[in-house]
Design an enzyme around this catalytic site. Structure first.
Site, mmCIF file in Angstrom:
data_model
loop_
_atom_site.group_PDB
_atom_site.id
_atom_site.type_symbol
_atom_site.label_atom_id
_atom_site.label_comp_id
_atom_site.label_asym_id
_atom_site.label_seq_id
_atom_site.Cartn_x
_atom_site.Cartn_y
_atom_site.Cartn_z
ATOM 1 N N HIS A 95 84.181 25.505 -0.150
ATOM 2 C CA HIS A 95 83.261 25.478 -0.739
ATOM 3 C C HIS A 95 81.766 24.712 0.065
ATOM 4 O O HIS A 95 81.560 23.397 0.673
ATOM 5 C CB HIS A 95 82.652 24.975 -2.157
ATOM 6 C CG HIS A 95 81.691 25.715 -2.761
ATOM 7 N ND1 HIS A 95 80.058 24.730 -2.474
ATOM 8 C CD2 HIS A 95 80.835 26.944 -3.476
ATOM 9 C CE1 HIS A 95 79.167 25.767 -2.835
ATOM 10 N NE2 HIS A 95 79.615 27.098 -3.495
ATOM 11 N N GLU A 166 78.647 33.319 1.653
ATOM 12 C CA GLU A 166 77.851 32.276 0.449
ATOM 13 C C GLU A 166 77.251 31.977 1.750
ATOM 14 O O GLU A 166 77.274 30.286 2.727
ATOM 15 C CB GLU A 166 78.177 31.554 -0.261
ATOM 16 C CG GLU A 166 79.391 31.957 -1.150
ATOM 17 C CD GLU A 166 79.250 30.502 -2.304
ATOM 18 O OE1 GLU A 166 78.991 30.920 -3.262
ATOM 19 O OE2 GLU A 166 79.354 29.630 -2.379
#
Ligand code: PGA
Length: 250
Positions: A95, A166
């Site tokens: 992430h 993302e």
């Protein structure tokens, strides 16, 4: 093919409590198609509680991270084996907040990915460019580097990984920020799929590629039938069960 709706609670708890959240979510799942696969990723400390709460439901458990190491003197780290023992079937790796605030490099993300796979869980591999990389026209180069740096040499079938695109600049933004349009998201996911396919074997249609970055009901509704989109990774909006349910049911 599953359509993933993944809640990334980050360093928060579902509101008003994990119990109330799971109860509300579970009661609404009956109205959703079986292909909608709902995954909750709470902080490590909440894994066992959420695991108990989702027993006998369709909701699945995921972790937000794991250690790149197996076991031993790594203060503060949590290994894949412990996360799996709590019932997690999925783990977010790479992430952007881990890369940015904890200095995770491609090689660390790759080690984590291998740990997750070796414990028979499914990695949710996050990739994405920053605003400055985008404005310098480096998006494709960055995504390619992140994918090859983490997937290189890893034996992987398409069904064993979820790739989450993302864009870093689209995460946790306000409603007014300029986001990608649904068409642009579809295009980007198509691109990510084709970049990833040089590292993974099997049919392209079996690879799950999802989108994350300020996902809300309006976006999920718009993208419901979009091609090349296999789900969403939801941060902020996943904290409120009503908002998360509306995204999952859109
Ligand atoms: P956001 O977070 O939905 O709050 O932008 C998404 C994520 O970081 O996974």
């Amino acid at each position: 093919m599953p359509f993933y709706i993944i809640a990334n609670w980050k360093m928060n708890e579902g509101k008003p409590s994990a119990e109330g959240y799971i109860r509300m979510l579970n009661s609404r799942l009956k109205d959703m198609p079986r292909s909608r696969t709902i995954i909750i990723c709470p902080p490590f400390t909440h894994l066992s509680r959420v695991s108990r709460l989702i027993r006998n439901t369709r909701i699945k458990l995921g972790a937000q991270d794991v250690s790149s190491e197996h076991k031993g003197a790594f203060t503060g780290d949590v290994p894949a084996s412990f996360v799996s023992a709590e019932g997690a079937l999925f783990v977010i790796v790479g992430h952007s907040e881990r890369r940015r605030f904890h200095g995770e490099t491609e090689s660390i993300v790759r080690m984590k990915l291998i740990e997750v796979l070796s414990h028979k869980m499914t990695p949710i591999l996050c990739i994405g460019e920053t605003k400055s990389e985008r404005s310098r026209g480096l998006t494709k180069k960055v995504l390619k580097k992140q994918l090859s740096g983490t997937l290189r040499g890893v034996k992987l079938s398409k069904k064993r990984i979820i790739i989450a695109y993302e864009p870093v600049w689209a995460i946790s933004t306000s409603k007014n920020a300029r986001h990608l349009t649904s068409e642009e998201i579809s295009e980007m996911l198509k691109e990510v799929r084709s970049l990833a396919l040089s590292h993974i074997s099997g049919k392209p249609s079996e690879l799950s590629v999802i989108y994350g970055g300020s996902v809300d009901y309006a976006l999920s509704k718009k993208m419901r039938n979009a091609r090349d989109v296999n789900g969403f990774l939801v941060g902020g909006a996943s904290l409120d069960p009503k908002k998360f349910i509306s995204i999952a049911g859109a």
